[in-house]
Structure formats: structure tokens, C-alpha cells
Design an enzyme around this catalytic site. Structure first.
Site, PDB file in Angstrom:
ATOM      1  N   ASP A  78      28.232  37.159  44.408  1.00 12.56           N
ATOM      2  CA  ASP A  78      28.830  38.412  43.925  1.00 12.56           C
ATOM      3  C   ASP A  78      28.028  39.731  44.076  1.00 12.56           C
ATOM      4  OD1 ASP A  78      27.457  38.198  41.699  1.00 12.56           O
ATOM      5  OD2 ASP A  78      29.328  37.918  40.474  1.00 12.56           O
ATOM      6  N   SER A 116      24.256  36.122  31.567  1.00 11.84           N
ATOM      7  CA  SER A 116      25.358  35.620  32.618  1.00 11.84           C
ATOM      8  C   SER A 116      24.873  34.645  33.344  1.00 11.84           C
ATOM      9  CB  SER A 116      25.740  36.797  33.413  1.00 11.84           C
ATOM     10  OG  SER A 116      24.765  37.459  34.036  1.00 11.84           O
ATOM     11  N   HIS A 170      25.083  37.820  40.961  1.00 19.71           N
ATOM     12  CA  HIS A 170      24.758  36.423  40.578  1.00 19.71           C
ATOM     13  C   HIS A 170      24.932  35.537  41.948  1.00 19.71           C
ATOM     14  CE1 HIS A 170      26.811  38.324  37.168  1.00 19.71           C
ATOM     15  NE2 HIS A 170      25.847  38.040  36.577  1.00 19.71           N
TER      16      HIS A 170
END
Length: 366
Positions: A337, A37, A340
């Protein structure tokens, strides 16, 4: 005094010009990325944007794209900045059925691990792996698209491409830690994880890759998700910056073993240029001195989240979920967040990879 100053200014101008020429001269025919991610640019969303996945919802993407793009950030990620630096387009996800991969492709997919599903099954952690896109699969995806990219002449084409392989390992440790393993128990599997990463690099080199960037893992003990879930009242559990020591030790141990593997690969493949990208130091430096990097907010305060307090992180109301909201100035934050980073942070890290502050050797070279 005046002539000396003039000479110094001239020398400085020449150095700047040389650096500009060096950057302009260094070209890559394509950029190929593998990972999770941290650098996914849409592989999880090639069949639409699943509404149950938080990062397919606003306010993800608000800073640069204006809407969610399946990137786990408010805007661009490291590979976006790398592509722009070398005059290449943003990387299309490899699972796209209509993209042109001649100038690059992204095999990274959110939730990816280094190890295969069988590894986690053997540990009783199958339920902690929600997306099956390990290194072995990503290399297969690349092999599947490579024939359309370079046909029978792949060796020379890939030799002029830049590869970014990782980071890998973060989700392997997440699965163990959130599955009840201690950091000590998780670290016993680090040699296997690092060996899998090393073998993946060797497979790319065998295909023709020459310039390969291999990032380490991040200082997870400094991230709001870990600080919120595993925080304690014992000050001895924290380092001088307020990060959880045992979780960062897991990361540094991984990175130390990975650097050793890369050193061995550099010796074994002297014609290849294998670069260790130091994600850990890049992030930790920003935690240590956020103002030096343009961040005005607390290094630990999540921009997009809920819950307030030092971390502004609530695992039950994460960014993209009801109850969460984004801050007014993401560029002033390190954490987007809680899991990340912001686009602004990724830009700082990319610059460090290019100039050598966070990459050995630097991506840019003469």
C-alpha cells in the site's frame, strides 16, 4: 568422478536433513510480539472495524484471509510466518477479551511509538500521534495477560517462549517528519528512542524472557509514501537505486545505535539470546534485486493504490479508500500500500530472520 558426485550428493542430503532436524527440534511454548502496524494482527479492531481506518476495508487481507483482518497487508505478516514455523497458532490481539494467550499474544498496535505521549507533547507533536500504544503500554498489556498464561511460574514458561520486540521507532520518526521536522532534527532524538527500546528489552528479560528478537527500522527512503511526498528533481538526493538518501540515513543511524545497544545487552545478559533482526537490509536487498526474490514489478510500484506513475501512490486515495484498487498479482510486488509490504515480501524477510541472512544471530539454532 561418479563416486565423487555421489559423495557430494550424500553430504548435501545430510546437511538438508540436519537442517530439518534442527528446525523440528527447536520448539517454543509460545510467541509474544510487540510493535506497530508492521506486525499488528488486530489490536486496533478488537472493538469492531472502524470504517474510517483504511486497512479495515477491502482489499486488505485478500491474498490469504479473503477479507480484512486489521493486518496492514494483503495477507500474512512476519509474526504469522514465525508462528507457523514453530507450530503455533496465529497470535490473538492482546486486547481480545476471549482469546487464549497460552501459546502467544500480540501486543503490537498500529500507530504505536517507542516514546510516550508526553515526549511528543514536549515537541508540540501531540496531533501527529493518533493512537496511544507506546512501549510502556504494551509491556503493561503483556503483564496483564501473563498471570493468566503462567500464573506464579512465569520465569520458566517465558524462558521457553520466543519474543519479538519491534520494530519500534518508525512512527516516532513519522510523527516528527510529517510534523515538519527535518531528518537531521529527528535524528537528534534517536538516542532517546533507542534507549527506550533497550530498556523495554531489559524489562522483558527481567520477567523471564530468554530468546528476544529486536528488529531495526526499515529503509523509509525507499517507500512510495516518502518518495511521493518528499520527492525532488535533484538527482543528488537519491541513491543509485532511487531511494531518498537522507531518509535512509535516518534509518541506518537508528539501526547502528540499536545494534550497539543490543551488543551491550548481549554482554550484560549472557544467559539471554538477544537477536538483531535486520529489516533494513532485507527490504533494501529486495529493492536492489527484486527479480531474485520473485518480484516482477518495480520495487517502487505500490500494488494497492492510485495515481499511476512510478510509485502508484496518492496520499489522498490510499489503499482502502475510494479511487484506489489492488493490482492483479500482489505476490509480484514488494510494496502493498506504499507504506507496508506484501505478504510475499514478509515471507522473504521471515525466512531471512530464521536462517540468519537478516538476523544476527539467526533465530534457528542448534
Amino acid at each position: 568422478m561418479g563416486s565423487h558426485s555421489s559423495a557430494s550428493a550424500s553430504a548435501a542430503a545430510v546437511m538438508v536433513l540436519c537442517a530439518a532436524v534442527m528446525a523440528a527440534a527447536q520448539k517454543y511454548s509460545a510467541l509474544y510480539n510487540f510493535g506497530d502496524s508492521i506486525t499488528d494482527t488486530g489490536n486496533l479492531c478488537t472493538n469492531g472495524k472502524p470504517s474510517q481506518i483504511t486497512f479495515t476495508q477491502p482489499p486488505y487481507g485478500q491474498t490469504y484471509f479473503g477479507s480484512p483482518t486489521c493486518r496492514c497487508s494483503d495477507g500474512r505478516v512476519v509474526v504469522d510466518f514465525l508462528a507457523s514455523k514453530f507450530g503455533l497458532p496465529f497470535l490473538p490481539p492482546s486486547k481480545s477479551t476471549s482469546a487464549d494467550f497460552k501459546k502467544g499474544a500480540n501486543m503490537a498496535i498500529t500507530g504505536a511509538t517507542a516514546m510516550d505521549a508526553n515526549f511528543f507533547r514536549s515537541l508540540g507533536l501531540s496531533d501527529k500521534i493518533w493512537n496511544n500504544g507506546p512501549i510502556s503500554f504494551q509491556i503493561q498489556w503483556f503483564q496483564q495477560i501473563s498471570s493468566s498464561v503462567c500464573g506464579q511460574n512465569c520465569k520458566s514458561y517465558l524462558a521457553s517462549s520466543l519474543f519479538v520486540f519491534g520494530e519500534f521507532g518508525g512512527n516516532d520518526y513519522n510523527a516528527m517528519l510529517f510534523g515538519g521536522y527535518s531528518t537531521g532534527q529527528a535524528s537528534t532524538y534517536t538516542p532517546q528512542i533507542v534507549d527506550t527500546i533497550s530498556k523495554g528489552v531489559e524489562k522483558l528479560i527481567a520477567m523471564g524472557a530468554v530468546d528476544v528478537v529486536v528488529p531495526g527500522v526499515l529503509p523509509i527512503g525507499c517507500f512510495p509514501i516518502y518518495l511521493s511526498i518528499y520527492g525532488t528533481s535533484n538527482s543528488a538526493d537519491y541513491d543509485s537505486l532511487g531511494c531518498l538518501k537522507e531518509f535512509n540515513y535516518l534509518s541506518t543511524n537508528h539501526n547502528s545505535q540499536l545494534r550497539s545497544k543490543i551488543a551491550a545487552l548481549q554482554t550484560k545478559y549472557s544467559s539471554a539470546r538477544i537477536m538483531y533482526a535486520d529489516f533494513y537490509s532485507g527490504v533494501y536487498d529486495m529493492v536492489r534485486n527484486p527479480a531474485a526474490y520473485g518480484f516482477s514489478a518495480s520495487a517502487f510500484e505500490t500494488c494497492c493504490g492510485s495515481g499511476g506513475g512510478k510509485y502508484n501512490y496518492n496520499n489522498n486515495a490510499r489503499c482502502g479508500m475510494q479511487g484506489a484498487a489492488a493490482c492483479s498479482s500482489p505476490a509480484a510486488h514488494l510494496s502493498w500500500d506504499g507504506i507496508h509490504l506484501t505478504e510475499a515480501a514478509y515471507k522473504q524477510i521471515t525466512d531471512g530472520w530464521l536462517n540468519g541472512a537478516y538476523c544476527r544471530p539467526a533465530i534457528l539454532h542448534t
